[in-house]
Design a protein around this motif. Structure first.
Motif, PDB file in Angstrom:
ATOM      1  N   SER A  33      21.576  16.767  21.229  1.00  0.00           N
ATOM      2  CA  SER A  33      20.925  15.443  21.684  1.00  0.00           C
ATOM      3  C   SER A  33      19.284  15.773  21.643  1.00  0.00           C
ATOM      4  CB  SER A  33      21.314  15.502  23.077  1.00  0.00           C
ATOM      5  OG  SER A  33      20.714  14.453  23.966  1.00  0.00           O
ATOM      6  N   LEU A  34      18.693  16.495  21.773  1.00  0.00           N
ATOM      7  CA  LEU A  34      17.195  16.528  21.618  1.00  0.00           C
ATOM      8  C   LEU A  34      16.757  16.126  20.348  1.00  0.00           C
ATOM      9  CD1 LEU A  34      16.249  19.786  23.977  1.00  0.00           C
ATOM     10  CD2 LEU A  34      16.072  17.337  24.390  1.00  0.00           C
ATOM     11  N   ALA A  35      17.558  16.852  19.398  1.00  0.00           N
ATOM     12  CA  ALA A  35      17.126  16.491  17.925  1.00  0.00           C
ATOM     13  C   ALA A  35      17.219  15.067  17.461  1.00  0.00           C
ATOM     14  CB  ALA A  35      18.139  17.352  16.799  1.00  0.00           C
ATOM     15  N   ALA A  36      18.615  14.469  18.022  1.00  0.00           N
ATOM     16  CA  ALA A  36      18.827  12.893  17.868  1.00  0.00           C
ATOM     17  C   ALA A  36      17.763  12.111  18.494  1.00  0.00           C
ATOM     18  CB  ALA A  36      20.101  12.543  18.477  1.00  0.00           C
ATOM     19  N   ASN A  40      15.221   9.597  16.465  1.00  0.00           N
ATOM     20  CA  ASN A  40      14.983   8.467  16.662  1.00  0.00           C
ATOM     21  C   ASN A  40      13.750   7.915  16.997  1.00  0.00           C
ATOM     22  OD1 ASN A  40      17.897   7.815  16.445  1.00  0.00           O
ATOM     23  ND2 ASN A  40      18.060   8.030  18.647  1.00  0.00           N
ATOM     24  N   LYS A  41      12.963   8.678  17.785  1.00  0.00           N
ATOM     25  CA  LYS A  41      11.550   8.494  18.001  1.00  0.00           C
ATOM     26  C   LYS A  41      10.694   8.258  16.879  1.00  0.00           C
ATOM     27  CE  LYS A  41      11.392   9.411  23.082  1.00  0.00           C
ATOM     28  NZ  LYS A  41      10.975  10.358  23.934  1.00  0.00           N
ATOM     29  N   ALA A  42      10.892   9.236  15.852  1.00  0.00           N
ATOM     30  CA  ALA A  42      10.305   9.259  14.801  1.00  0.00           C
ATOM     31  C   ALA A  42      10.389   8.358  13.871  1.00  0.00           C
ATOM     32  CB  ALA A  42      10.551  10.586  14.040  1.00  0.00           C
ATOM     33  N   LEU A  43      11.806   7.717  13.742  1.00  0.00           N
ATOM     34  CA  LEU A  43      11.881   6.675  12.899  1.00  0.00           C
ATOM     35  C   LEU A  43      11.410   5.308  13.623  1.00  0.00           C
ATOM     36  CD1 LEU A  43      15.892   6.995  12.157  1.00  0.00           C
ATOM     37  CD2 LEU A  43      13.831   7.047  10.775  1.00  0.00           C
TER      38      LEU A  43
END
Length: 116
Positions: A33-36, A40-43
């Protein structure tokens, strides 16, 4: 008796609510969940940066064209010079035909597969 039942029900409801909240938070803190979330924030950040960069590039292009027109007017240049066509170089040479060269009217090829 009614009071005890009321407070017992209130305690059960509070326990269920607290357990649900804790379980949701634990699911949010799993590595997947942290990776996702980070992805998403990076995108989103990438899209914002791209949008700003495109806007900046368009502003620069407009100002450049305006300034170029001002300079042409100031210098009295009416016609725009034609730019030469862009050259394209192939990254990989055509290897179907072996290269050949001529020495003393004899043609030699660089074909390593020819019979010796």
């Amino acid at each position: 008796m009614f009071r005890r039942t009321f407070w017992f029900g209130t305690g059960v409801a509070a326990g269920v609510w607290a357990t649900t909240k804790v379980n949701r938070k634990l699911k949010q803190l799993t590595p997947e969940s942290l990776a996702a979330t980070a992805a998403n924030k990076a995108l989103d950040a990438g899209h914002r940066i791209k949008d700003r960069a495109v806007g900046f590039a368009l502003d620069v292009r407009d100002n450049m064209a305006r300034r170029e027109a001002e300079l042409h007017e100031a210098l009295g240049i009416d016609e725009r010079p034609e730019l030469p066509a862009s050259r394209r170089y192939s990254a990989i040479e055509n290897h179907k035909q072996p290269k050949s060269y001529v020495i003393d009217s004899t043609t030699y090829t660089n074909n390593r597969n020819e019979d010796h």
